[in-house]
Design a protein around this motif. Structure first.
Motif, PDB file in Angstrom:
ATOM      1  N   MET A 132     -15.404   3.695   5.535  1.00 14.65           N
ATOM      2  CA  MET A 132     -14.060   3.889   5.010  1.00 14.65           C
ATOM      3  C   MET A 132     -13.484   2.521   4.623  1.00 14.65           C
ATOM      4  O   MET A 132     -13.504   1.600   5.419  1.00 14.65           O
ATOM      5  CB  MET A 132     -13.194   4.563   6.071  1.00 14.65           C
ATOM      6  N   LYS A 133     -12.982   2.416   3.398  1.00 14.30           N
ATOM      7  CA  LYS A 133     -12.440   1.148   2.907  1.00 14.30           C
ATOM      8  C   LYS A 133     -11.065   0.877   3.483  1.00 14.30           C
ATOM      9  O   LYS A 133     -10.229   1.769   3.592  1.00 14.30           O
ATOM     10  CB  LYS A 133     -12.355   1.166   1.383  1.00 14.30           C
ATOM     11  N   LYS A 134     -10.834  -0.405   3.847  1.00 16.18           N
ATOM     12  CA  LYS A 134      -9.522  -0.822   4.335  1.00 16.18           C
ATOM     13  C   LYS A 134      -8.657  -1.182   3.137  1.00 16.18           C
ATOM     14  O   LYS A 134      -9.108  -1.861   2.217  1.00 16.18           O
ATOM     15  CB  LYS A 134      -9.642  -2.050   5.236  1.00 16.18           C
ATOM     16  N   ARG A 135      -7.405  -0.725   3.178  1.00 17.98           N
ATOM     17  CA  ARG A 135      -6.476  -0.978   2.083  1.00 17.98           C
ATOM     18  C   ARG A 135      -5.154  -1.463   2.651  1.00 17.98           C
ATOM     19  O   ARG A 135      -4.652  -0.906   3.619  1.00 17.98           O
ATOM     20  CB  ARG A 135      -6.247   0.317   1.302  1.00 17.98           C
ATOM     21  N   ALA A 136      -4.591  -2.511   2.058  1.00 15.92           N
ATOM     22  CA  ALA A 136      -3.238  -2.946   2.391  1.00 15.92           C
ATOM     23  C   ALA A 136      -2.294  -2.199   1.454  1.00 15.92           C
ATOM     24  O   ALA A 136      -2.437  -2.270   0.233  1.00 15.92           O
ATOM     25  CB  ALA A 136      -3.098  -4.447   2.205  1.00 15.92           C
ATOM     26  N   THR A 137      -1.368  -1.445   2.014  1.00 11.11           N
ATOM     27  CA  THR A 137      -0.423  -0.633   1.247  1.00 11.11           C
ATOM     28  C   THR A 137       0.978  -1.169   1.522  1.00 11.11           C
ATOM     29  O   THR A 137       1.313  -1.457   2.666  1.00 11.11           O
ATOM     30  CB  THR A 137      -0.543   0.849   1.665  1.00 11.11           C
ATOM     31  N   VAL A 138       1.777  -1.285   0.467  1.00 11.31           N
ATOM     32  CA  VAL A 138       3.054  -1.989   0.565  1.00 11.31           C
ATOM     33  C   VAL A 138       4.245  -1.075   0.285  1.00 11.31           C
ATOM     34  O   VAL A 138       4.269  -0.361  -0.711  1.00 11.31           O
ATOM     35  CB  VAL A 138       3.089  -3.176  -0.432  1.00 11.31           C
ATOM     36  N   ILE A 139       5.231  -1.151   1.188  1.00 14.61           N
ATOM     37  CA  ILE A 139       6.522  -0.495   0.983  1.00 14.61           C
ATOM     38  C   ILE A 139       7.526  -1.601   0.673  1.00 14.61           C
ATOM     39  O   ILE A 139       7.684  -2.541   1.452  1.00 14.61           O
ATOM     40  CB  ILE A 139       6.995   0.240   2.266  1.00 14.61           C
ATOM     41  N   CYS A 140       8.203  -1.493  -0.461  1.00 16.85           N
ATOM     42  CA  CYS A 140       9.300  -2.398  -0.824  1.00 16.85           C
ATOM     43  C   CYS A 140      10.523  -1.525  -1.058  1.00 16.85           C
ATOM     44  O   CYS A 140      10.413  -0.462  -1.672  1.00 16.85           O
ATOM     45  CB  CYS A 140       8.999  -3.158  -2.114  1.00 16.85           C
ATOM     46  N   ARG A 141      11.666  -1.985  -0.590  1.00 16.13           N
ATOM     47  CA  ARG A 141      12.901  -1.218  -0.766  1.00 16.13           C
ATOM     48  C   ARG A 141      13.933  -2.035  -1.532  1.00 16.13           C
ATOM     49  O   ARG A 141      14.009  -3.250  -1.393  1.00 16.13           O
ATOM     50  CB  ARG A 141      13.503  -0.852   0.584  1.00 16.13           C
ATOM     51  N   LYS A 142      14.722  -1.311  -2.307  1.00 14.93           N
ATOM     52  CA  LYS A 142      15.917  -1.860  -2.940  1.00 14.93           C
ATOM     53  C   LYS A 142      16.978  -0.815  -2.677  1.00 14.93           C
ATOM     54  O   LYS A 142      16.942   0.272  -3.256  1.00 14.93           O
ATOM     55  CB  LYS A 142      15.689  -2.065  -4.430  1.00 14.93           C
ATOM     56  N   GLY A 143      17.847  -1.085  -1.714  1.00 10.13           N
ATOM     57  CA  GLY A 143      18.764  -0.051  -1.241  1.00 10.13           C
ATOM     58  C   GLY A 143      17.924   1.030  -0.583  1.00 10.13           C
ATOM     59  O   GLY A 143      17.091   0.744   0.278  1.00 10.13           O
ATOM     60  N   LYS A 144      18.081   2.271  -1.012  1.00 10.92           N
ATOM     61  CA  LYS A 144      17.281   3.363  -0.464  1.00 10.92           C
ATOM     62  C   LYS A 144      16.036   3.642  -1.296  1.00 10.92           C
ATOM     63  O   LYS A 144      15.198   4.440  -0.915  1.00 10.92           O
ATOM     64  CB  LYS A 144      18.131   4.639  -0.379  1.00 10.92           C
ATOM     65  N   ARG A 145      15.935   3.015  -2.469  1.00  8.32           N
ATOM     66  CA  ARG A 145      14.809   3.287  -3.361  1.00  8.32           C
ATOM     67  C   ARG A 145      13.552   2.534  -2.938  1.00  8.32           C
ATOM     68  O   ARG A 145      13.628   1.466  -2.348  1.00  8.32           O
ATOM     69  CB  ARG A 145      15.177   2.935  -4.806  1.00  8.32           C
ATOM     70  N   ILE A 146      12.409   3.135  -3.253  1.00 11.62           N
ATOM     71  CA  ILE A 146      11.096   2.573  -2.923  1.00 11.62           C
ATOM     72  C   ILE A 146      10.369   2.268  -4.223  1.00 11.62           C
ATOM     73  O   ILE A 146      10.446   3.021  -5.187  1.00 11.62           O
ATOM     74  CB  ILE A 146      10.294   3.575  -2.072  1.00 11.62           C
ATOM     75  N   LEU A 147       9.639   1.151  -4.228  1.00  7.25           N
ATOM     76  CA  LEU A 147       8.903   0.734  -5.416  1.00  7.25           C
ATOM     77  C   LEU A 147       7.575   1.476  -5.516  1.00  7.25           C
ATOM     78  O   LEU A 147       6.790   1.504  -4.565  1.00  7.25           O
ATOM     79  CB  LEU A 147       8.640  -0.774  -5.364  1.00  7.25           C
ATOM     80  N   LEU A 148       7.340   2.094  -6.675  1.00  7.25           N
ATOM     81  CA  LEU A 148       6.058   2.731  -6.970  1.00  7.25           C
ATOM     82  C   LEU A 148       5.452   2.065  -8.203  1.00  7.25           C
ATOM     83  O   LEU A 148       6.173   1.529  -9.044  1.00  7.25           O
ATOM     84  CB  LEU A 148       6.227   4.230  -7.246  1.00  7.25           C
TER      85      LEU A 148
END
Length: 125
Positions: free
Chosen positions: A1-17
């Motif tokens: 199984m491959k390891k992946r770094a996954t990122v959550i960024c917020r601006k107010g309540k919104r999340i970056l996709l």
């Protein structure tokens, strides 16, 4: 199984996709040999959105069918404007409740739900 770094960024309540082709996902990617997980999170964020994260705080692990996601929260500069680069075609700030209506990867939807649950439970303490 491959390891992946996954990122959550917020601006107010919104999340970056970010979008690769037509599917939306959280920024992130596979680790390079010998790379630290938090370094991979910051590198992938910059490679995909041109945003230099200030720091990467580990949140939790999430295992999908094909990848082991190490999920990080990245602090970003207040005025940061994501711009697609590398293999990314679009970047977008999205309200968490709107993600279910978008075409996303299954892990993206599940990770965003978990982040919301963990935020609610930490506020209740």
């Amino acid at each position: 199984m491959k390891k992946r770094a996954t990122v959550i960024c917020r601006k107010g309540k919104r999340i970056l996709l970010v979008a690769r082709e037509s599917k939306w996902a959280l920024p992130g990617g596979i680790l390079k040999r010998g790379e630290h997980l938090s370094d991979a999170a910051l590198r992938e964020l910059k490679e995909e959105t041109r945003i230099a994260g200030k720091s990467a705080k580990y949140l939790f692990d999430f295992k999908s069918k094909q990848k082991h996601h190490h999920v990080f929260y990245c602090d970003i500069p207040e005025r940061a404007k994501p711009r697609p680069s590398n293999e990314i075609s679009k970047c977008r700030w999205v309200q968490p409740e709107d993600i279910a209506r978008l075409l996303t990867s299954t892990p993206t939807n599940n990770i965003v739900k978990l982040v919301g649950q963990k935020r609610k439970s930490s506020r209740g303490k």
